[in-house]
Scaffold this motif. Sequence first.
Motif, PDB file in Angstrom:
ATOM      1  N   LYS A  23     -18.833   3.418  11.817  1.00  0.00           N
ATOM      2  CA  LYS A  23     -18.450   1.897  10.950  1.00  0.00           C
ATOM      3  C   LYS A  23     -17.901   1.993  10.273  1.00  0.00           C
ATOM      4  N   VAL A  24     -17.433   2.799   8.938  1.00  0.00           N
ATOM      5  CA  VAL A  24     -16.275   2.861   8.247  1.00  0.00           C
ATOM      6  C   VAL A  24     -14.811   3.720   8.844  1.00  0.00           C
ATOM      7  N   LEU A  25     -14.691   4.321   9.655  1.00  0.00           N
ATOM      8  CA  LEU A  25     -13.083   4.465  10.261  1.00  0.00           C
ATOM      9  C   LEU A  25     -12.599   3.414  10.027  1.00  0.00           C
ATOM     10  N   PRO A  26     -12.931   1.980  10.941  1.00  0.00           N
ATOM     11  CA  PRO A  26     -11.775   1.033  10.763  1.00  0.00           C
ATOM     12  C   PRO A  26     -11.329   0.533   9.802  1.00  0.00           C
ATOM     13  N   LYS A  27     -12.280   0.651   8.697  1.00  0.00           N
ATOM     14  CA  LYS A  27     -11.462   0.263   7.520  1.00  0.00           C
ATOM     15  C   LYS A  27     -11.239   0.902   6.538  1.00  0.00           C
ATOM     16  N   LEU A  28     -11.776   1.721   6.732  1.00  0.00           N
ATOM     17  CA  LEU A  28     -10.722   3.078   6.375  1.00  0.00           C
ATOM     18  C   LEU A  28      -9.378   3.493   7.204  1.00  0.00           C
ATOM     19  N   LEU A  29      -9.155   3.060   7.724  1.00  0.00           N
ATOM     20  CA  LEU A  29      -6.949   2.728   9.131  1.00  0.00           C
ATOM     21  C   LEU A  29      -6.982   1.633   8.626  1.00  0.00           C
ATOM     22  N   VAL A  30      -7.453   0.819   8.222  1.00  0.00           N
ATOM     23  CA  VAL A  30      -7.009   0.020   8.378  1.00  0.00           C
ATOM     24  C   VAL A  30      -6.348  -0.211   6.400  1.00  0.00           C
ATOM     25  N   ASP A  31      -7.010   0.079   5.212  1.00  0.00           N
ATOM     26  CA  ASP A  31      -6.993   0.330   4.045  1.00  0.00           C
ATOM     27  C   ASP A  31      -5.416   1.688   4.085  1.00  0.00           C
ATOM     28  N   LYS A  32      -5.575   2.416   5.023  1.00  0.00           N
ATOM     29  CA  LYS A  32      -4.222   4.149   5.067  1.00  0.00           C
ATOM     30  C   LYS A  32      -3.134   2.799   5.532  1.00  0.00           C
ATOM     31  N   THR A  33      -3.064   1.962   6.940  1.00  0.00           N
ATOM     32  CA  THR A  33      -2.119   1.380   7.315  1.00  0.00           C
ATOM     33  C   THR A  33      -1.489   0.133   6.185  1.00  0.00           C
ATOM     34  N   TYR A  34      -2.734   0.138   5.483  1.00  0.00           N
ATOM     35  CA  TYR A  34      -1.645  -1.290   5.166  1.00  0.00           C
ATOM     36  C   TYR A  34      -1.057  -0.488   3.468  1.00  0.00           C
ATOM     37  N   GLU A  35      -1.726   0.103   3.344  1.00  0.00           N
ATOM     38  CA  GLU A  35      -1.155   1.241   1.555  1.00  0.00           C
ATOM     39  C   GLU A  35      -0.136   1.561   2.439  1.00  0.00           C
ATOM     40  N   MET A  36       0.341   2.208   3.415  1.00  0.00           N
ATOM     41  CA  MET A  36       1.814   2.865   4.337  1.00  0.00           C
ATOM     42  C   MET A  36       2.366   1.309   4.390  1.00  0.00           C
ATOM     43  N   LEU A  37       2.468   0.230   4.996  1.00  0.00           N
ATOM     44  CA  LEU A  37       3.453  -0.800   5.405  1.00  0.00           C
ATOM     45  C   LEU A  37       3.666  -0.991   3.537  1.00  0.00           C
ATOM     46  N   THR A  38       3.334  -1.110   2.361  1.00  0.00           N
ATOM     47  CA  THR A  38       3.177  -1.891   1.690  1.00  0.00           C
ATOM     48  C   THR A  38       3.967  -1.132   0.776  1.00  0.00           C
ATOM     49  N   SER A  39       3.855   0.550   1.063  1.00  0.00           N
ATOM     50  CA  SER A  39       4.470   1.488  -0.310  1.00  0.00           C
ATOM     51  C   SER A  39       6.414   1.028  -0.794  1.00  0.00           C
ATOM     52  N   GLY A  40       6.787   0.848   0.899  1.00  0.00           N
ATOM     53  CA  GLY A  40       8.167   1.035   0.319  1.00  0.00           C
ATOM     54  C   GLY A  40       8.422   1.990   0.763  1.00  0.00           C
ATOM     55  N   ASP A  41       8.443   3.383   1.338  1.00  0.00           N
ATOM     56  CA  ASP A  41       8.729   4.045   2.370  1.00  0.00           C
ATOM     57  C   ASP A  41       9.216   3.970   3.114  1.00  0.00           C
ATOM     58  N   LYS A  42       9.973   4.390   3.901  1.00  0.00           N
ATOM     59  CA  LYS A  42      10.707   4.393   5.363  1.00  0.00           C
ATOM     60  C   LYS A  42       9.945   5.134   5.767  1.00  0.00           C
ATOM     61  N   LEU A  43       9.036   4.721   6.776  1.00  0.00           N
ATOM     62  CA  LEU A  43       8.981   5.655   8.115  1.00  0.00           C
ATOM     63  C   LEU A  43       8.640   5.476   9.116  1.00  0.00           C
ATOM     64  N   GLU A  47       5.172   6.858  12.928  1.00  0.00           N
ATOM     65  CA  GLU A  47       3.665   5.817  11.755  1.00  0.00           C
ATOM     66  C   GLU A  47       4.082   4.434  11.512  1.00  0.00           C
ATOM     67  N   LEU A  48       4.808   3.635  12.533  1.00  0.00           N
ATOM     68  CA  LEU A  48       4.897   2.621  12.425  1.00  0.00           C
ATOM     69  C   LEU A  48       4.271   2.409  14.161  1.00  0.00           C
ATOM     70  N   LYS A  49       4.438   2.967  14.834  1.00  0.00           N
ATOM     71  CA  LYS A  49       3.994   3.160  15.838  1.00  0.00           C
ATOM     72  C   LYS A  49       1.584   2.467  15.761  1.00  0.00           C
ATOM     73  N   VAL A  50       1.407   3.826  15.532  1.00  0.00           N
ATOM     74  CA  VAL A  50       0.103   3.327  14.557  1.00  0.00           C
ATOM     75  C   VAL A  50      -0.096   2.631  13.532  1.00  0.00           C
ATOM     76  N   CYS A  51       1.010   2.625  12.576  1.00  0.00           N
ATOM     77  CA  CYS A  51       1.128   1.109  11.900  1.00  0.00           C
ATOM     78  C   CYS A  51       0.586  -0.109  13.691  1.00  0.00           C
ATOM     79  N   LEU A  52       1.271  -0.386  13.677  1.00  0.00           N
ATOM     80  CA  LEU A  52       0.976  -1.490  14.907  1.00  0.00           C
ATOM     81  C   LEU A  52       0.197  -1.205  15.703  1.00  0.00           C
ATOM     82  N   ASP A  53      -0.094  -0.371  16.373  1.00  0.00           N
ATOM     83  CA  ASP A  53      -1.722  -0.240  17.205  1.00  0.00           C
ATOM     84  C   ASP A  53      -2.684  -0.777  16.321  1.00  0.00           C
ATOM     85  N   THR A  54      -2.926  -0.403  14.972  1.00  0.00           N
ATOM     86  CA  THR A  54      -3.846  -0.696  14.301  1.00  0.00           C
ATOM     87  C   THR A  54      -4.017  -1.726  14.012  1.00  0.00           C
TER      88      THR A  54
END
Length: 79
Positions: A23-43, A47-54
């Motif tokens: 029940k908690v895992l999808p929320k954690l995955l989406v939160d982490k994906t959002y954090e990675m995509l908005t960080s400004g760091d080069k991925l 990492e981009l593939k995992v974010c896209l799949d999420t």
Amino acid sequence: MVNSIVGNIVMSDNPNSFEAKTKVLPKLLVDKTYEMLTSGDKLTASELKVCLDTCKTYGVELNEQPKTSITDNLPFDES
């Protein structure tokens, strides 16, 4: 019975149970994906593939079309 709340999800007696984790895992995955995509760091490509799949798996589909297109004002030569 002991209940705890994680986000908006109520977990039962054992927060380490399989049901609680699923029940908690999808929320954690989406939160982490959002954090990675908005960080400004080069991925990396991985990492981009995992974010896209999420995003594909847990994203919300929009029912309405965007009001503007990002390609409307580009200088294409259509002649």
